[in-house]
Design a protein around this motif. Structure first.
Motif, PDB file in Angstrom:
ATOM      1  N   VAL A 156      -1.301   9.846  15.134  1.00 47.01           N
ATOM      2  CA  VAL A 156      -2.131   9.810  13.921  1.00 47.01           C
ATOM      3  C   VAL A 156      -1.263   9.686  12.676  1.00 47.01           C
ATOM      4  N   ILE A 157      -0.175  10.487  12.637  1.00 43.73           N
ATOM      5  CA  ILE A 157       0.735  10.437  11.481  1.00 43.73           C
ATOM      6  C   ILE A 157       1.355   9.052  11.348  1.00 43.73           C
ATOM      7  N   GLN A 158       1.820   8.475  12.498  1.00 43.30           N
ATOM      8  CA  GLN A 158       2.446   7.154  12.469  1.00 43.30           C
ATOM      9  C   GLN A 158       1.451   6.084  12.041  1.00 43.30           C
ATOM     10  N   TRP A 159       0.181   6.223  12.507  1.00 38.29           N
ATOM     11  CA  TRP A 159      -0.849   5.246  12.138  1.00 38.29           C
ATOM     12  C   TRP A 159      -1.083   5.267  10.636  1.00 38.29           C
ATOM     13  N   ARG A 160      -1.142   6.473  10.046  1.00 40.89           N
ATOM     14  CA  ARG A 160      -1.355   6.583   8.607  1.00 40.89           C
ATOM     15  C   ARG A 160      -0.193   5.969   7.819  1.00 40.89           C
ATOM     16  N   ARG A 161       1.026   6.185   8.307  1.00 36.55           N
ATOM     17  CA  ARG A 161       2.189   5.592   7.640  1.00 36.55           C
ATOM     18  C   ARG A 161       2.135   4.073   7.678  1.00 36.55           C
ATOM     19  N   ASP A 170      -0.502   2.202   8.051  1.00 35.11           N
ATOM     20  CA  ASP A 170      -1.611   1.723   7.239  1.00 35.11           C
ATOM     21  C   ASP A 170      -1.220   1.690   5.761  1.00 35.11           C
ATOM     22  N   ALA A 171      -0.530   2.745   5.291  1.00 35.06           N
ATOM     23  CA  ALA A 171      -0.093   2.782   3.898  1.00 35.06           C
ATOM     24  C   ALA A 171       0.913   1.680   3.598  1.00 35.06           C
ATOM     25  N   GLU A 193       1.168  -1.176   5.201  1.00 31.53           N
ATOM     26  CA  GLU A 193       0.463  -2.460   5.241  1.00 31.53           C
ATOM     27  C   GLU A 193      -0.249  -2.737   3.920  1.00 31.53           C
ATOM     28  N   ARG A 194      -0.884  -1.690   3.370  1.00 33.96           N
ATOM     29  CA  ARG A 194      -1.571  -1.856   2.087  1.00 33.96           C
ATOM     30  C   ARG A 194      -0.576  -2.196   0.974  1.00 33.96           C
TER      31      ARG A 194
END
Length: 490
Positions: free
Chosen positions: A262-267, A269-270, A272-273
């Protein structure tokens, strides 16, 4: 009596034939045994001239895959490093004293896994060239082998022994608890992975009883061995099946990994944005660069075409071969030519006979399959002798294509530092347009009529000649050609 005299004469002549045939004859001898090294080693690649004679005044070339990309090049009693394959820079050397005895062995420092392969050594005296070969094997010891349970079928269980990162192919040995070799009961597969290294997987079936199995993976070349053992208790099989243990172990690991995922996914995603606007901007810039030049502008450029442009042999590096009409150039063997102040002696360059002190001028080259080229213009006062940087600060405005190993090709403008150019713009035919008064030099993909790059604010002395400039280190011809008519298509 007469017949006896003729017979003796024939015998004398025949006995002298071997000496006559070998007089002045020589060959290059490589090594029939591979050179084995491990990463970080310094090694000698054997090669010599037979019979022994001095190679001091010869051309000596070492290359691996491509003749035009030498691992090391020696000629005119000096090392020619400007054309050396970048992967070997500062890592090769010939012995000056050994050259005097015909020993052209190459010292290769700090061996890398990518250095493995067959190397060719070439020696030439201007009229004759001979070659030999030496193979380099970079022995890589893989990871420590691990044994795990793969599956359970009836009363038999599969064990698998895995290890990665080997070269050459290793040997796998299985032993039971009594030290008996049971390798014949196993099944081993070897796969090539990245950088030519090998991954090993070996399977063996065991019975439901206490065993101590040892899996030994070792190099076939004498090196330190690594060994992994797994003890299987007799209490293991009756109580719990192998697949249940594997299932719960996998489940526990998966649950523990969820927060990290979950932590890696959030990183990601940020990130990518954050990068999305930059990626969109780069894409728009690339699409803009690929847009064809308007037909009216292209006609204006072609109206300045210089059909009379020819290459100047007095400026050509001794390795370059020019056609008689001065329209073609390619790299070859070093030639004996008269040296003069105008001739390049380090980089494989040549200028045109014609120079410009005013006006607008356009010319184009057919590149064919040439993979090592640079084109543009140079100041008349720019340096030509020795090693120098082909940058605007040195009086050179050029773009070029450089082929490398492992898909490391590069399309660049030779600014300081270099400016990368989108590889999709790589031309088959390159157009060069000079506006002397404006101090602009532009490059175009002729076939797609696309703009590639423009140098602006070129600095040179008033009325100083600017010469069309050409560089290549490939045996494929570069051809100066007349521009064709403008297509009726937009």
């Amino acid at each position: 009596m007469k017949m006896r005299f003729l017979g003796r004469t024939c015998l004398i002549v025949l006995s002298l034939l071997p000496a006559v045939s070998t007089q002045g004859g020589w060959r290059v001898v490589g090594s029939d045994q591979p050179v084995i090294a491990k990463p970080g080693d310094d090694v000698i690649l054997p090669c010599h001239i037979s019979p022994r004679l001095s190679a001091v005044d010869m051309e000596v070339r070492w290359f691996r895959d491509i003749l035009e990309k030498p691992v090391h090049l020696y000629h005119f009693q000096k090392n020619i490093l400007g054309v050396q394959d970048r992967a070997y820079q500062d890592r090769t050397a010939l012995s000056p004293s050994a050259l005097q005895t015909g020993d052209i062995s190459l010292k290769l420092r700090n061996v890398r896994p990518s250095d493995r392969g067959v190397y060719t050594c070439v020696a030439g005296d201007g009229s004759r060239y001979e070659e030999g070969q030496t193979e380099v094997i970079v022995a890589a010891l893989g990871t420590q082998p691990s044994i795990s349970m793969d599956s359970t079928q009836g009363e038999q269980t599969h064990l698998v022994c895995r290890s990665e990162g080997w070269d050459p192919e290793p040997e796998v040995i299985w032993r039971d608890r009594d030290g008996n070799d049971v390798t014949s009961l196993s099944n081993t597969t070897v796969l090539r992975v990245s950088q030519g290294l090998r991954s090993v997987s070996s399977y063996i079936k065991i019975k439901q009883q206490s065993n101590v199995f040892s899996c030994l993976v070792r190099s076939k070349i004498p090196k330190p061995d690594w060994e992994s053992k797994l003890h299987i208790s007799s209490d293991f099989f009756p109580g719990v099946s192998g697949w249940m243990v594997a299932f719960f172990l996998t489940l526990a690991l998966s649950i523990g990994a969820i927060p990290l995922l979950v932590i890696q996914w959030r990183r990601m995603d940020a990130m990518e944005r954050k990068l999305e606007p930059m990626a969109a901007q780069c894409l728009l810039k690339e699409l803009e660069s690929m847009r064809p030049v308007p037909k009216s502008e292209w006609k204006w450029i072609l109206s300045s075409a210089v059909d009379s442009l020819t290459l100047d042999p007095d400026t050509a590096h001794p390795m370059l071969i020019l056609s008689a009409e001065g329209k073609r150039v390619r790299a070859g063997w070093l030639q004996a030519v008269h040296d003069n102040p105008e001739r390049f002696d380090y980089w494989c360059c040549v200028l045109s006979r014609e120079g410009f002190t005013s006006g607008r001028h356009y010319w184009q080259m057919n590149l064919g399959g040439n993979k090592f080229w640079r084109f543009g213009v140079s100041r008349e006062s720019a340096r030509r002798k020795g090693e120098f940087s082909m940058s605007p600060q040195q009086g050179y405005w050029t773009v070029g294509w450089r082929s490398g190993d492992e898909d490391k090709d590069a399309f660049i403008a030779l600014t300081a530092p270099e400016t990368p150019i989108t590889q999709s713009l790589k031309p088959q035919k390159l157009g060069v347009y000079l506006d002397y008064e404006e101090g602009h030099l532009s490059f175009y993909n002729v076939e797609t009529r696309s703009h590639i790059y423009t140098f602006t604010d070129m600095e040179f002395n008033p009325n100083e000649k600017l010469y069309p400039f050409f560089y290549t280190y490939s045996k494929t011809d570069l051809v100066l050609e007349s521009p064709g008519p403008v297509s009726s298509a937009d």
